[in-house]
Design a protein around this motif. Structure first.
Motif, PDB file in Angstrom:
ATOM      1  N   ILE A  10      34.142 105.898 -31.166  1.00 31.66           N
ATOM      2  CA  ILE A  10      34.366 106.262 -29.769  1.00 31.66           C
ATOM      3  C   ILE A  10      35.761 105.857 -29.320  1.00 31.66           C
ATOM      4  CG2 ILE A  10      33.634 105.763 -27.407  1.00 31.66           C
ATOM      5  CD1 ILE A  10      30.783 105.574 -28.452  1.00 31.66           C
ATOM      6  N   LYS A  80      30.823 107.107 -24.268  1.00 31.93           N
ATOM      7  CA  LYS A  80      30.387 105.770 -23.893  1.00 31.93           C
ATOM      8  C   LYS A  80      29.350 105.259 -24.873  1.00 31.93           C
ATOM      9  CE  LYS A  80      28.650 103.023 -20.014  1.00 31.93           C
ATOM     10  NZ  LYS A  80      28.184 103.055 -18.612  1.00 31.93           N
ATOM     11  N   ARG A  81      29.546 104.036 -25.307  1.00 33.74           N
ATOM     12  CA  ARG A  81      28.580 103.353 -26.170  1.00 33.74           C
ATOM     13  C   ARG A  81      27.472 102.789 -25.296  1.00 33.74           C
ATOM     14  NH1 ARG A  81      25.580 101.943 -30.160  1.00 33.74           N
ATOM     15  NH2 ARG A  81      26.326 100.528 -31.793  1.00 33.74           N
ATOM     16  N   ARG A  84      24.157  98.405 -28.161  1.00 31.07           N
ATOM     17  CA  ARG A  84      25.125  97.596 -28.890  1.00 31.07           C
ATOM     18  C   ARG A  84      24.400  96.657 -29.847  1.00 31.07           C
ATOM     19  NH1 ARG A  84      30.022  98.088 -26.248  1.00 31.07           N
ATOM     20  NH2 ARG A  84      29.891  99.075 -24.198  1.00 31.07           N
ATOM     21  N   CYS A 131      24.817 106.413 -28.107  1.00 32.20           N
ATOM     22  CA  CYS A 131      25.940 106.713 -27.227  1.00 32.20           C
ATOM     23  C   CYS A 131      25.689 108.048 -26.548  1.00 32.20           C
ATOM     24  CB  CYS A 131      27.257 106.756 -28.008  1.00 32.20           C
ATOM     25  SG  CYS A 131      27.272 107.981 -29.341  1.00 32.20           S
TER      26      CYS A 131
END
Length: 216
Positions: A10, A80-81, A84, A131
């Motif tokens: 990303i 956008k991630r 995580r 994501c």
């Protein structure tokens, strides 16, 4: 390079997009190859090729640009991630978020591999939300399908249940042209429905098919 492979992808694409770079190179792994295949299929990138260098494999991505007399215009992307390594976010197929009303894509890691939100909905399977990506690319238009079907039930505010010829049942709403022309649509009418490929559960009624036996 950090341990978060998806975040690296990303960040690389976002930085290249901001700098108006034509190509970028990322490390080739199983997860990067699967994600890049989705980006290529969904037209977020122009092309991809695999490159070997010193017994290591890399993916070379070509970003989408258009040119005119003033030169290149960069794409407008938002990446956008979500999940995580320290905070993993899961969702079942019914609660997968929709991005820009279906114009964006959500990428998930499921028991059947990495797939988009649309594929997960069809497979009725949830997973980890990796994501999301959204954007309006120059020259890129939303792909839509036209289906024919019959109205089975009416609801307030111009909403109808439509039984399509392919046996699917969707929620249809009348288009502005039909409203302005004061065209009445009733249960039993045959209609044409415009359906987005990003959301096959509803569509826009764009035409009422006249009955051959009717004098209207």
């Amino acid at each position: 390079m950090g341990r978060d492979t998806i975040a690296n992808i990303i960040t690389s694409i976002r930085n290249a997009d901001m700098d108006r770079k034509v190509t970028i190179r990322i490390t080739s792994t199983n997860i990067t190859e699967n994600i890049v295949k989705i980006l290529l299929r969904e037209s977020f990138i122009e092309n991809v090729r695999k490159h070997q260098e010193s017994n290591k494999y890399f993916l070379v991505l070509t970003l989408r640009h258009r040119r005119n007399r003033k030169g290149a215009y960069r794409t407008i992307l938002n990446l956008k991630r979500i999940s995580r390594p320290g905070l993993q976010i899961y969702s079942n197929y019914q609660r997968i978020p929709r991005i820009l009303g279906g114009m964006g894509i959500v990428i998930l890691s499921t028991l059947r591999g990495i797939m988009t939100d649309r594929e997960a909905l069809l497979e009725r399977i949830g997973g980890e939300i990796l994501c999301y990506m959204r954007g309006v690319l120059p020259g890129m238009k939303e792909q839509k399908w036209i289906h024919e079907g019959s109205i089975t039930e009416s609801h307030p505010n111009g909403m109808f249940w439509v039984h399509l010829d392919n046996e699917n049942m969707i929620l249809g709403y009348v288009s502005g042209k039909i409203r302005r022309s004061f065209i009445r649509t009733l249960p039993g009418d045959r209609v044409k429905v415009e359906v987005s490929r990003y959301d096959s559960t509803k569509g826009r009624i764009i035409y009422r098919i006249r009955n051959k036996d009717s004098n209207n």
